[in-house]
Design an enzyme around this catalytic site. Structure first.
Site, PDB file in Angstrom:
ATOM      1  N   ARG A 152       1.636  34.435  67.717  1.00 62.05           N
ATOM      2  CA  ARG A 152       0.516  33.698  68.316  1.00 62.05           C
ATOM      3  C   ARG A 152       0.263  34.259  69.703  1.00 62.05           C
ATOM      4  O   ARG A 152       1.209  34.593  70.412  1.00 62.05           O
ATOM      5  CB  ARG A 152       0.873  32.215  68.472  1.00 62.05           C
ATOM      6  CG  ARG A 152       0.952  31.445  67.193  1.00 62.05           C
ATOM      7  CD  ARG A 152       1.683  30.139  67.415  1.00 62.05           C
ATOM      8  NE  ARG A 152       3.045  30.386  67.864  1.00 62.05           N
ATOM      9  CZ  ARG A 152       3.876  29.435  68.308  1.00 62.05           C
ATOM     10  NH1 ARG A 152       3.484  28.182  68.388  1.00 62.05           N
ATOM     11  NH2 ARG A 152       5.105  29.736  68.694  1.00 62.05           N
ATOM     12  N   PHE A 247       0.284  21.740  64.347  1.00 66.84           N
ATOM     13  CA  PHE A 247      -1.106  22.021  63.968  1.00 66.84           C
ATOM     14  C   PHE A 247      -1.840  20.801  63.417  1.00 66.84           C
ATOM     15  O   PHE A 247      -2.735  20.921  62.585  1.00 66.84           O
ATOM     16  CB  PHE A 247      -1.181  23.228  63.013  1.00 66.84           C
ATOM     17  CG  PHE A 247      -1.153  24.527  63.782  1.00 66.84           C
ATOM     18  CD1 PHE A 247      -0.002  24.935  64.431  1.00 66.84           C
ATOM     19  CD2 PHE A 247      -2.285  25.305  63.905  1.00 66.84           C
ATOM     20  CE1 PHE A 247       0.019  26.091  65.187  1.00 66.84           C
ATOM     21  CE2 PHE A 247      -2.280  26.472  64.657  1.00 66.84           C
ATOM     22  CZ  PHE A 247      -1.121  26.866  65.290  1.00 66.84           C
ATOM     23  N   GLY A 255     -10.320  28.140  67.268  1.00 62.94           N
ATOM     24  CA  GLY A 255     -11.070  29.353  67.598  1.00 62.94           C
ATOM     25  C   GLY A 255     -10.134  30.538  67.649  1.00 62.94           C
ATOM     26  O   GLY A 255      -9.080  30.526  67.013  1.00 62.94           O
ATOM     27  N   CYS A 258      -8.376  35.097  65.160  1.00 61.86           N
ATOM     28  CA  CYS A 258      -7.687  35.149  63.860  1.00 61.86           C
ATOM     29  C   CYS A 258      -8.104  34.052  62.889  1.00 61.86           C
ATOM     30  O   CYS A 258      -8.626  34.356  61.809  1.00 61.86           O
ATOM     31  CB  CYS A 258      -6.186  35.095  64.077  1.00 61.86           C
ATOM     32  SG  CYS A 258      -5.622  36.388  65.183  1.00 61.86           S
ATOM     33  N   LYS A 261     -11.822  34.067  61.643  1.00 63.61           N
ATOM     34  CA  LYS A 261     -12.097  35.313  60.898  1.00 63.61           C
ATOM     35  C   LYS A 261     -11.346  35.341  59.571  1.00 63.61           C
ATOM     36  O   LYS A 261     -11.903  35.706  58.538  1.00 63.61           O
ATOM     37  CB  LYS A 261     -11.695  36.495  61.789  1.00 63.61           C
ATOM     38  CG  LYS A 261     -11.282  37.761  61.080  1.00 63.61           C
ATOM     39  CD  LYS A 261     -10.765  38.798  62.056  1.00 63.61           C
ATOM     40  CE  LYS A 261      -9.271  38.829  62.161  1.00 63.61           C
ATOM     41  NZ  LYS A 261      -8.474  39.651  61.328  1.00 63.61           N
ATOM     42  N   ARG A 332     -12.458  35.046  72.606  1.00 66.39           N
ATOM     43  CA  ARG A 332     -13.107  35.340  71.320  1.00 66.39           C
ATOM     44  C   ARG A 332     -13.192  34.084  70.475  1.00 66.39           C
ATOM     45  O   ARG A 332     -12.195  33.371  70.317  1.00 66.39           O
ATOM     46  CB  ARG A 332     -12.324  36.436  70.582  1.00 66.39           C
ATOM     47  CG  ARG A 332     -12.576  37.814  71.164  1.00 66.39           C
ATOM     48  CD  ARG A 332     -11.751  38.860  70.509  1.00 66.39           C
ATOM     49  NE  ARG A 332     -10.331  38.731  70.834  1.00 66.39           N
ATOM     50  CZ  ARG A 332      -9.372  39.488  70.295  1.00 66.39           C
ATOM     51  NH1 ARG A 332      -9.685  40.399  69.410  1.00 66.39           N
ATOM     52  NH2 ARG A 332      -8.107  39.328  70.642  1.00 66.39           N
TER      53      ARG A 332
END
Ligand code: UGA
Length: 434
Positions: A152, A247, A255, A258, A261, A332
């Site tokens: 991460r 999580f 966001g 990774c 996408k 990103r």
């Protein structure tokens, strides 16, 4: 052992740092001369805690050599780790052009026994393409393997030196033994499998993490409507060992470079194998909706009835957090910037602070007032938004912030602050599903 690493991005530079720390000699190939010059000085082109310390150690011990020339690196090496990006194309599929280029140049310079290991995230079904490229470029029979990366950003060195598991996807016992040997000093379970399974482990892992987050966000939205508190709810859910607490933090959506996408690429891959991944489509759309739900909440807390046009004009909003998550300067696919873009479209005036990401934001977002002082970002504002989960924000002098604000309202998009404490100071505090 001599190891080549192609690409000095997050995955490449961390891989180089880890394997050189473990005593190997690393030959890193990077196309950007600017990056090479920085790395040669022991500097890292992005913010990643403790990475530059390891890079400096490797340079001092002469175990890291960096070049833009494949010829200077590959012939010396037993193994090549391909760590270049596989960014999304417009249709969600992974763009494999950098990967194919790196594989071709590596194969061209490979020895008879060189093993090319794909660490980049690569969809299944491209093995034949890799073979074709290597046969075209090399007289030697190059072997391929897949070893996905699970680090991460923000905790990259920690994750890579203490992995939960190491996935080794190969087609031969020889490749398997070599990769087991390279990874020997590292802890974690070994998963030995075929290349396709290794690729799917990577996509399925990121897709499952995204699913947990979207699930938590959906439950938070129900908590919001019913008056329940999502923090208690998710604690109650996460303590079940079969589920796990990680999580399950709701917020403004996931966001980064990774999760978004890889979710889209996994959906696209499924499609090519004639499977409609409905579950993952819902994960993605829940994630996207979270942005508009949050923006509507901004309008709610400011008691704005008009939902059309420039309904936020004249409103001054102070923002804490721009990076896609804490402990990184990476913006990103940052959910924070998606929220801000919508608020700017509604006519709001935005002042923002982030401990690391300001430099990256100022290049592309000219209409955000950026400041290196969090108190200045919040001074005289109608509302504070917390958009990234930096712990530094908890430690701000919130009494001082309250006195400086026009309206002491906090909308915490990460449920970072203590609601009771903020209310005691005198804020109107709103979180996600609280
Ligand atoms: C992710 C995976 O966690 C890594 O295992 C994987 O190796 C990496 O992608 C990759 O494929 O290279 P990363 O992108 O660094 O790592 O970020 P995460 O820590 O997964 O966070 C992703 C997003 O989810 C962030 O925007 C974060 O704020 C958000 N998040 C995370 C939540 O909204 N709630 C949570 O409970 C956890």
């Amino acid at each position: 052992m001599n190891i080549a690493v192609i690409g000095a991005g997050y995955v490449g530079l961390v891989t180089a740092a880890v394997f050189s720390h473990l005593g190997n000699k690393i030959y890193c190939v990077e196309i950007s001369k600017e990056k090479i010059n920085l790395i040669k000085k022991g500097l890292v082109p992005f913010y990643e805690p403790s990475l530059s310390q390891y890079i400096k150690e490797s340079l001092e011990n002469k175990r890291l050599f960096i070049t833009d020339n494949y010829q200077d690196a590959i012939p010396n090496c037993d193994v090549v780790f391909i760590c270049v990006g596989t960014p999304p194309k417009e249709n969600g599929e992974a763009d494999l052009s950098y990967l194919f280029d790196a594989v071709g140049k590596s194969a061209k310079n490979a020895n008879k026994d060189t093993l090319i290991v794909i660490k980049s995230t690569i969809p299944v079904g491209f093995e034949a393409e890799l073979e074709k490229i290597s046969q075209k470029e090399s007289k030697n029979e190059v072997e391929f393997a897949v070893c996905p990366e699970f680090l991460r950003e923000g905790t990259a060195m920690e994750d890579s030196l203490n992995p939960d598991r190491i996935v080794i996807g190969t087609r031969s016992k020889k490749a398997q033994d070599l990769l087991l040997k390279i990874h020997k000093p590292l802890p974690g379970e070994r998963i030995i499998c075929d290349m396709r399974s290794a690729q799917i482990i990577k996509y399925a892992s990121n897709a499952f993490l995204a699913t947990k987050i979207s699930f938590a966000n959906a439950v938070a939205n129900i908590c919001n409507k019913t008056g329940a508190d999502v923090s208690s709810v998710m604690r109650g859910v996460g303590l079940d060992k079969r589920i796990g607490a990680a999580f399950l933090k709701p917020g403004i959506g996931y966001g980064g470079s990774c999760l978004p996408k890889d979710v889209l690429a996994f959906i696209a891959q499924a499609q090519t194998f004639e499977y409609d991944f409905e579950l993952l489509k819902a994960v993605d759309s829940t994630n996207q909706s979270q942005i508009s739900i949050f923006v509507n909440k901004v309008l709610d807390v400011l008691e704005i009835k008009d939902r059309n046009g420039k309904s936020l004009s004249g409103k001054n909003i102070g923002v804490l957090g721009l990076a896609f998550k804490a402990n990184t300067d990476d913006i990103r696919d940052s959910a924070a910037l998606k929220v801000i873009t919508k608020l700017l479209d509604l006519g709001a005036s935005i002042s923002a602070y982030d401990p690391q990401a300001i430099k990256n934001v100022e290049k592309n977002f000219k209409n955000i007032k950026l400041t290196s002082d969090p108190y200045e970002a919040l001074n005289e504002k109608d509302l504070v938004l917390i958009l990234t989960e930096w712990v530094q924000f908890i430690e701000l002098d919130w009494e001082k912030v309250k006195k400086s604000m026009k309206n002491p309202i906090i909308l915490d998009g990460r449920n970072l602050l203590d609601k009771a404490q903020m209310e005691k100071i005198g804020f109107d505090y709103f979180g996600i599903g609280r």
